[in-house]
Design an enzyme around this catalytic site. Structure first.
Site, PDB file in Angstrom:
ATOM      1  N   GLU A  40      16.071 -30.946 -34.759  1.00  0.00           N
ATOM      2  CA  GLU A  40      16.554 -29.879 -35.248  1.00  0.00           C
ATOM      3  C   GLU A  40      14.368 -29.988 -36.096  1.00  0.00           C
ATOM      4  O   GLU A  40      14.809 -30.923 -36.494  1.00  0.00           O
ATOM      5  CB  GLU A  40      17.624 -30.767 -36.081  1.00  0.00           C
ATOM      6  CG  GLU A  40      17.709 -30.206 -37.728  1.00  0.00           C
ATOM      7  CD  GLU A  40      18.456 -30.860 -37.582  1.00  0.00           C
ATOM      8  OE1 GLU A  40      19.664 -31.161 -38.094  1.00  0.00           O
ATOM      9  OE2 GLU A  40      18.245 -30.684 -39.850  1.00  0.00           O
ATOM     10  N   ARG A  44      10.518 -27.302 -43.513  1.00  0.00           N
ATOM     11  CA  ARG A  44       9.793 -27.883 -44.262  1.00  0.00           C
ATOM     12  C   ARG A  44       7.950 -27.457 -44.300  1.00  0.00           C
ATOM     13  O   ARG A  44       7.366 -28.613 -45.216  1.00  0.00           O
ATOM     14  CB  ARG A  44       9.941 -29.546 -44.475  1.00  0.00           C
ATOM     15  CG  ARG A  44      11.363 -29.659 -44.501  1.00  0.00           C
ATOM     16  CD  ARG A  44      11.702 -31.448 -44.775  1.00  0.00           C
ATOM     17  NE  ARG A  44      12.829 -31.637 -44.463  1.00  0.00           N
ATOM     18  CZ  ARG A  44      14.174 -32.560 -44.374  1.00  0.00           C
ATOM     19  NH1 ARG A  44      12.986 -33.877 -44.414  1.00  0.00           N
ATOM     20  NH2 ARG A  44      14.976 -32.423 -43.867  1.00  0.00           N
ATOM     21  N   LYS A 127      27.415 -30.370 -41.753  1.00  0.00           N
ATOM     22  CA  LYS A 127      26.108 -31.614 -41.930  1.00  0.00           C
ATOM     23  C   LYS A 127      26.948 -32.347 -43.175  1.00  0.00           C
ATOM     24  O   LYS A 127      27.533 -31.359 -44.266  1.00  0.00           O
ATOM     25  CB  LYS A 127      25.025 -30.875 -42.157  1.00  0.00           C
ATOM     26  CG  LYS A 127      23.966 -31.799 -41.876  1.00  0.00           C
ATOM     27  CD  LYS A 127      22.939 -31.113 -41.414  1.00  0.00           C
ATOM     28  CE  LYS A 127      21.433 -32.720 -42.041  1.00  0.00           C
ATOM     29  NZ  LYS A 127      20.458 -32.782 -41.118  1.00  0.00           N
TER      30      LYS A 127
HETATM   31  O1  LIG Z   1      15.568 -35.314 -44.990  1.00  0.00           O
HETATM   32  C1  LIG Z   1      15.982 -36.527 -44.524  1.00  0.00           C
HETATM   33  C2  LIG Z   1      16.066 -36.044 -42.927  1.00  0.00           C
HETATM   34  O2  LIG Z   1      17.032 -35.420 -43.154  1.00  0.00           O
HETATM   35  C3  LIG Z   1      17.101 -37.189 -41.858  1.00  0.00           C
HETATM   36  O3  LIG Z   1      16.781 -38.488 -42.966  1.00  0.00           O
HETATM   37  P1  LIG Z   1      16.550 -39.333 -42.836  1.00  0.00           P
HETATM   38  O4  LIG Z   1      14.673 -39.068 -42.967  1.00  0.00           O
HETATM   39  O5  LIG Z   1      16.995 -41.062 -43.337  1.00  0.00           O
HETATM   40  O6  LIG Z   1      16.703 -39.717 -40.841  1.00  0.00           O
HETATM   41  C1  LIG Z   2      18.763 -32.851 -44.224  1.00  0.00           C
HETATM   42  C2  LIG Z   2      18.832 -31.505 -43.823  1.00  0.00           C
HETATM   43  O1  LIG Z   2      19.581 -31.322 -43.220  1.00  0.00           O
HETATM   44  C3  LIG Z   2      18.531 -30.068 -42.978  1.00  0.00           C
HETATM   45  O2  LIG Z   2      16.437 -30.979 -43.359  1.00  0.00           O
HETATM   46  O3  LIG Z   2      18.171 -28.989 -42.538  1.00  0.00           O
END
Ligand SMILES: O=C[C@H](O)COP(=O)(O)O
Ligand SMILES: CC(=O)C(=O)O
Length: 213
Positions: A40, A44, A127
């Protein structure tokens, strides 16, 4: 196999934050070598769309887009080759856009209201983000009573330390996380280490699954 089946098979959805698309090819190769050919790629960073395009060229990979907050981002992600869309929150606009195009979409849902909206729109997977701060596995179990038709993709605060709690739940389709694809290792091009981390994560997920069955 469709996207949901492929994700369910590996039980893990690595969440990728990539700053430089020049790292994308090596990252995809490292993940495939580690037996974890799903990513995924989060919107960002400005490199996300190019990274999706490059990673998708690796025939072994299933590449989706994460952190999709708007329809414009979803359009760009699909144009770049994303095969599924993930959002941290619940946007009816983004969900409807994906459904109209027949693209699997996994929006964030951490309340009964979000989950009701998901059911209304005909979704079967959401999710659960951020998982640990929203009650973790216990919360998913509680939500599963009224929302028996939903399956969950918990993400946020999950690692090799607590993966077992989530994979123990039959309602969990797969667990998302970044622990096997740390941003710094990607930025530094430490692909052998990423392969190792992916291999360890897959082995652990298989172990958790065995314990459940
Ligand atoms: O922002 C968080 C990510 O989507 C995944 O979370 P993590 O870094 O805690 O595995
Ligand atoms: C954390 C998450 O669900 C995303 O960034 O899409």
């Amino acid at each position: 196999m469709n996207v949901e089946e492929r994700v369910a098979r590996v039980k893990l959805v690595p969440v990728v934050v990539i700053e430089d698309a020049a790292r994308a090819e090596g990252l995809a190769e490292a993940m495939v070598a580690g037996g974890l050919p799903v990513a995924e790629v989060t919107f960002r960073t400005p490199a996300a769309a190019d990274a999706i395009r490059i990673m998708s060229r690796n025939a072994g990979m299933l590449v989706g887009a994460g952190t999709i907050l708007t329809v414009a981002q979803a359009e760009l992600a699909l144009d770049s080759g994303a095969q599924f869309i993930v959002s941290p929150g619940f946007s009816r606009e983004v969900v409807s856009f994906c459904l109209e195009r027949g693209i699997p979409v996994f929006p964030g849902a951490t309340s009964a209201t979000d989950m009701t909206a998901a059911v209304e729109l005909g979704l079967s997977v959401v999710k659960f983000f951020p998982a640990e701060t929203n009650g973790g596995a216990a919360a998913i179990k509680a939500y599963s009573a009224p929302f028996g038709q939903l399956r969950f993709m918990p993400t946020g605060g999950i690692s090799d330390k607590n993966l077992d709690q989530y994979l123990a739940l039959p309602q969990v389709l797969a667990v998302g996380g970044s622990w096997m694809v740390p941003q710094k290792l990607i930025a530094d091009g430490e692909f052998d280490r990423i392969t190792e981390l992916c291999r360890e994560a897959v082995a652990l997920a298989n172990e958790c699954r065995k314990e459940r069955t």
